[in-house]
Write an enzyme that holds these catalytic residues in place. Structure first.
Site, PDB file in Angstrom:
ATOM      1  N   ASP A   1      71.515 -99.998 -17.302  1.00 21.85           N
ATOM      2  CA  ASP A   1      70.973 -98.857 -18.048  1.00 21.85           C
ATOM      3  C   ASP A   1      71.998 -98.310 -19.038  1.00 21.85           C
ATOM      4  OD1 ASP A   1      69.221 -96.892 -18.809  1.00 21.85           O
ATOM      5  OD2 ASP A   1      69.627 -95.578 -17.114  1.00 21.85           O
TER       6      ASP A   1
ATOM      7  N   GLU B   1      73.727 -91.112 -23.554  1.00 27.19           N
ATOM      8  CA  GLU B   1      73.529 -90.679 -22.167  1.00 27.19           C
ATOM      9  C   GLU B   1      74.738 -90.976 -21.290  1.00 27.19           C
ATOM     10  OE1 GLU B   1      70.021 -92.310 -20.425  1.00 27.19           O
ATOM     11  OE2 GLU B   1      70.557 -91.713 -18.385  1.00 27.19           O
TER      12      GLU B   1
ATOM     13  N   GLU C   1      60.473 -95.729 -12.233  1.00 25.80           N
ATOM     14  CA  GLU C   1      61.081 -94.442 -11.878  1.00 25.80           C
ATOM     15  C   GLU C   1      60.032 -93.370 -11.591  1.00 25.80           C
ATOM     16  OE1 GLU C   1      65.382 -94.745 -14.028  1.00 25.80           O
ATOM     17  OE2 GLU C   1      63.834 -93.721 -15.160  1.00 25.80           O
TER      18      GLU C   1
END
Lengths: 680, 680
Positions: free
Chosen positions: A363, A391, A284
């Site tokens: 993820d 998240e 990333e």
């Protein structure tokens, strides 16, 4: 060894207790059963031993017990040196009215002490016997994604939903680390023994933790040490360039190797029991060895060589994938990335490298397949990575207890029912391994400087459950939930315990019901990852697509007609997932693209399943709110207010999820709800 | 009046020319035809007059001409005082080999001077005659959405795509305002005469422009003044609370009225020719009179009373709508909001209030309907608002010339073909008005501190065209484009001019082709508004939906079956738009929800139209790139590099638009492309 009795140590460390901060699972009342008895302690003078003494001293002072010599005690805590024993293990013996906890090391004794606290009165009234209790793995870690400098997009704590950082305040390490000490105590009482103190996305300021900020690292390590917790730091692959002024970070360059060796020397000089480095490289946008044509093994082994003389570890994250993917390219499958990047290098990583792999191939979704990479590296220390911070699971605005999810993941039988599990791999027990390659377990923490630690007070249960499951992955997550409830609300009437149990027990399944269905993943708002956006990532470079059209939805990851991802699994899963007939319903859309009218094993069509679960998901939330509201007055007012406020948002958000997802499926499929409920 | 000849004024202001900044449409060479002649100037000593003198002095010095007495001149520029004349008008007379420009005021003379520059050699070689040229409206305004403090999300310039601000640098007004002076000169040469210098979203620091930052306002006004440009400031409705320490901003509270009166006194004391206040109230979270149960008229009139003694204006923006809309609520239609909020108060606004209304009922889309509110207020001064900065039109990364779009909007015949237009309303010529209610024209600027002013060098054409169209809305936008090309690239070979013309002329239509089709609007990435996201706003609170399902797409805004928005238009449009038979193709999805197979007036189905325009749109961009590449060497290298870089991004982005939109329509409709081209 010098034995120090309580009465001979007037200057014990004070316990980090602050009445303005919620005590979580260590309220004073939880110490009453121990503190009301006659307690004898015989330990050395190590930092952890002094914590044991301090806990006992405070408990008896508060609850009317006594510190006594061993012969006169109801409870004895004593070191029994044994070089061969697990230093974190302890033995509990209940016989003839005396409870004795012994351990080879003060760390074991501290865990034994908190074990007594957890057991409460039952610790002293249960049947006689002897139990030796050891952790599943010696590496039980929490990673903090806390930034020292407030990041312009990600803030002080990346994916943090509990206020600021307990470590940092807008550009500097906090002068007052009282909250860190409180946190250390909570972690020790749940089973965690390692903490990485900064975000894996490492900025320029955070890079300096290896340099002029080292005294701050030493201060933090000094706060964790009395609780048996080892400190780790996340580092940037570019540190030799950023900090050292070198022109390269090539792992094969002697000056780079030399730079890291000197950096490690500095760090261990400042913190002799330092744990090691965590690193997110070539991921990333973070720099890494790819820039120099080197592999992840090249990179990890170079760092490993630098820290090996000090006994240090390298946690090398496997979250490597193409985040600049072209959505038109159907051959590339992000789910395959970790396996493709790491499995070929199995057996080539140094002994002190741990490859840290997210539990799922995407993820931290509410439901995704298991990462096949975890099962594919018998010659490598592998640490499965989890996420305590929510998240993708409601930002600690939704009440979602994750213990049952983690328990399921930890117990996943990679080689078929009854065989070795993810937890086995973490403990080095890969069926093709030699038993020595222990990676342990890691997770991203969910705490901040919020007065309740976790934003949503009930999200404390997740932090607690994570610690307990790292100690014993086979523990019943529902029992852990009840244990947390009992400790945190020790004097509450039964109805309080029943309400909290009812609200939290199956809340993960509820969250799954009202969000992205059947393992389809990523129907969230891009960026924030809160709230529904069914096509939010559909045309993005992030590699997270579901290919919904007017006929069907899902990702064909089969070997026969899809991306071939199923081929990364060992048997039987490579075949179970490959076949539409055997693929579990809850992962159907993760592995297959099917018509909306495809009939599930449940007997329902995909689209009717979506409607039913989304209507039911909101109903379940509303039922939780109803129960909560009835019990409200039994809770402390500030906690009740906070939870009530969170529930209001959860209901709003859940309603949005229900209606957006249902509308999306109705608009695409054209299939009306069999029960004619309102869809927009 | 004292006449000052060039020769008698040795200390003229120097022109703001900086060779490190691109000269835009005022390169030195553009002054050659004038500067190579004998020029006589007779003016007073006003700041604008001194600019006229400075321009002529510099031009003759550079190009070999002479400053002479009136009798010996080829060109005469002279004031002819006339209290009844439009001070911005000028008269051009070409007779007996002499060209004379006269005006009643230095401002008119300055416009006449730039008129000569624009005409070039033809100014002196054309046929004899006399032309009196006056602006369409005395209010020709540019609004800057520049923040003094860098906004954490919106940055230094909200929706700015040309670097930083020419006014501000991270928290302060710039000490060096040279770029502002250069900008003022460019604006004067295009026709703009009013500038609002700060964002309508007013933060705490910007609020202080009314207070301790007033000296900075005065400095900026002093830079604009010599170019005939009046300075305005955007204010916060909450200023009496934020700045004045009052507990209320209620427009009916005497202390609030008093506070604003004193604020106005301060401002005009510092800047005697100050223009007035621009305000965004009760809009997208900005404070406003609604909080006190007052109307927009109450609010505007209170401010108007404060500035009236100084001759000031209030520009009150009509961009008021519910940005917390529930997407499930189909009765609410954001398109109806401006009309509903403002039309009922027509006739109640004070004489010095101008209601500033966006040209479309949504928000500067590439194609949307006209705002019916603009036509609905004959008793109110109305300023239609445009956007030169390309928020939804490619962020000045795409080459998009907006002159043709604006020309079409300005000429829209609100009461039917041949009748009064939007430009007429702006000039006070509403068919039901009394002719006195002049609102003028306003737009959001597109400049920043970029060396080319506008990020994309070719976006300079938009700034130029906007100025020219405010002066003369009936001007041919293609002629304006060629005029800009000729001025900006004065020595270029014909092929350069032809290339630029080809690239830009129909580029608005091209952009429409490859983005959101048929007036459907808002298929953009939320937040940034760059790049495709067909469902990006579909379930959002912003009130921008298209309701696409497997059968069809579009918003039913009819009276018969939809939101009733068509009823806000005067005849004939209320009926033209209502009927599927008469609604223009390009606005079909703005007014109607139709099946993908609906046949357009063009004979194509909706879905085939989408495919065809999207494939063609990219082809047209590629053709532009091809032409550009062929001509590349004829441009200055830095400009060529910048444009080439922008084209690379435009091709990438256009390809993305083509494929995402086509894929979206294919997945929803299931209708294959008639020509079997690749859709993903």
């Amino acid at each position: 060894m010098e034995h120090i009795a309580v009465t001979r140590t007037p200057h014990l460390p004070s316990l980090p207790v602050d009445p303005s901060v919620h005590p979580a699972w260590l309220p004073q009342a939880a110490f009453a059963p121990l503190g009301s008895r006659r307690v004898a302690v015989a330990v050395d003078d190590s930092p952890v031993a002094r914590t044991v003494l301090a806990e006992v001293t405070a408990a008896v002072a508060a609850h009317g017990g006594e510190s006594v010599a061993p012969g006169a005690a109801d409870v004895e805590l004593a070191l029994r040196p044994d070089a061969a024993a697990d230093p974190e293990a302890f033995t509990l013996t209940r016989a003839a009215g005396v409870v004795a906890v012994t351990a080879a090391d003060a760390r074991g004794l501290l865990y034994g002490l908190y074990h007594l606290v957890r057991l409460g009165e039952e610790a002293f009234t249960g049947a006689d016997g002897t139990w030796t209790i050891a952790p599943h793995t010696p590496l039980r870690m929490l990673d903090h994604w806390d930034n020292i400098a407030v990041h312009p997009v990600m803030g002080q704590v990346e994916r943090g939903y509990a206020g600021g950082s307990i470590f940092y305040d807008d550009g500097a390490v906090r002068a007052d680390l009282t909250r860190v000490a409180q946190y250390a105590r909570l972690l020790a009482a749940s089973g965690i023994n390692r903490v990485a103190i900064n975000n894996v996305n490492v900025g320029p300021l955070e890079t300096r933790l290896l340099d002029d900020l080292l005294p701050d690292v030493a201060r933090i390590a000094g706060v964790f040490r009395p609780y048996g917790i080892t400190t780790h730091v996340s580092v940037s692959w570019a540190a030799p360039v950023r900090l050292g002024g070198l022109t390269t970070s090539d792992p094969f360059a002697p000056e780079v190797q030399e730079w890291w060796a000197r950096a490690a020397d500095r760090v261990w000089a400042a913190v002799p029991d330092f744990g090691g480095f965590v690193i997110k490289a070539d991921s990333e946008g973070q720099p890494g060895p790819f820039a120099y044509g080197r592999t992840h093994a090249d990179g990890a082994n170079m760092l490993a060589a630098a820290v090996a003389p000090h006994g240090g570890l390298i946690h090398w994250r496997a979250f490597v994938y193409n985040h600049q993917q072209d959505w038109r390219d159907r051959r590339t499958d992000r789910a395959k990335a970790a396996y493709e990047h790491f499995a070929p290098y199995d057996g080539t990583f140094a002994d002190n490298v741990i490859v840290q792999i997210k539990h799922g191939p995407l993820d931290f979704q509410v439901r995704e397949a298991m990462s096949p990479a975890i099962a594919a590296m018998p010659g490598t220390r592998v640490a499965p990575e989890f996420q305590v911070t929510t998240e993708y699971l409601g930002h600690q605005k939704h009440a979602v207890y994750l213990g049952r999810m983690w328990s399921q993941l930890l117990g996943f039988p990679y080689w078929g029912t009854g065989g070795r599990t993810l937890a086995d791999v973490a403990a080095g027990r890969h069926p093709d391994g030699d038993g020595t390659r222990v990676g342990g377990l890691a997770a991203v923490s969910n705490v901040g400087d919020d007065v309740f630690w976790t934003g949503h007070p009930l999200a404390q249960a997740n932090l607690y459950a994570w610690g307990r499951l790292t100690w014993d992955p086979s523990a019943d997550p529902v029992a852990i939930l009840d244990e947390w409830i009992g400790l945190t609300f020790p004097d509450a009437p039964a109805v309080v315990r029943e309400t909290l149990h009812a609200v939290l027990d199956e809340s993960w399944e509820t969250y799954e019901q009202y969000t992205a269905p059947l393992g389809v993943c990523f129907m969230v708002q891009p960026g924030s990852h809160y709230g529904p956006s069914p096509d939010g990532y559909e045309y993005s470079p992030w590699g997270t697509y579901h290919f919904a059209d007017r006929d069907g939805i899902g990702v064909d990851r089969t070997r026969a007609t899809g991306t071939g991802f199923t081929g990364q699994y060992p048997a039987p899963w490579c075949d179970v997932y490959e076949s539409l007939e055997t693929c579990p319903d809850e992962l159907l859309l993760f592995f297959h693209h099917v018509p909306y009218t495809h009939v599930l094993h449940s007997g329902k069509t995909v689209v009717q399943h979506v409607y039913d679960t989304h209507f039911e998901g909101l109903e379940r939330v509303l039922e939780s709110v109803r129960r909560w509201t009835e019990t409200l007055d039994a809770f402390p007012a500030d906690l009740a207010d906070r939870v009530t406020e969170r529930f209001a948002e959860q209901v709003r958000s859940t309603t949005d999820w229900r209606d957006v997802i249902n509308t999306y499926f109705l608009r695409h499929s054209g299939v009306p709800d069999a029960h004619a409920r309102q869809i927009f």
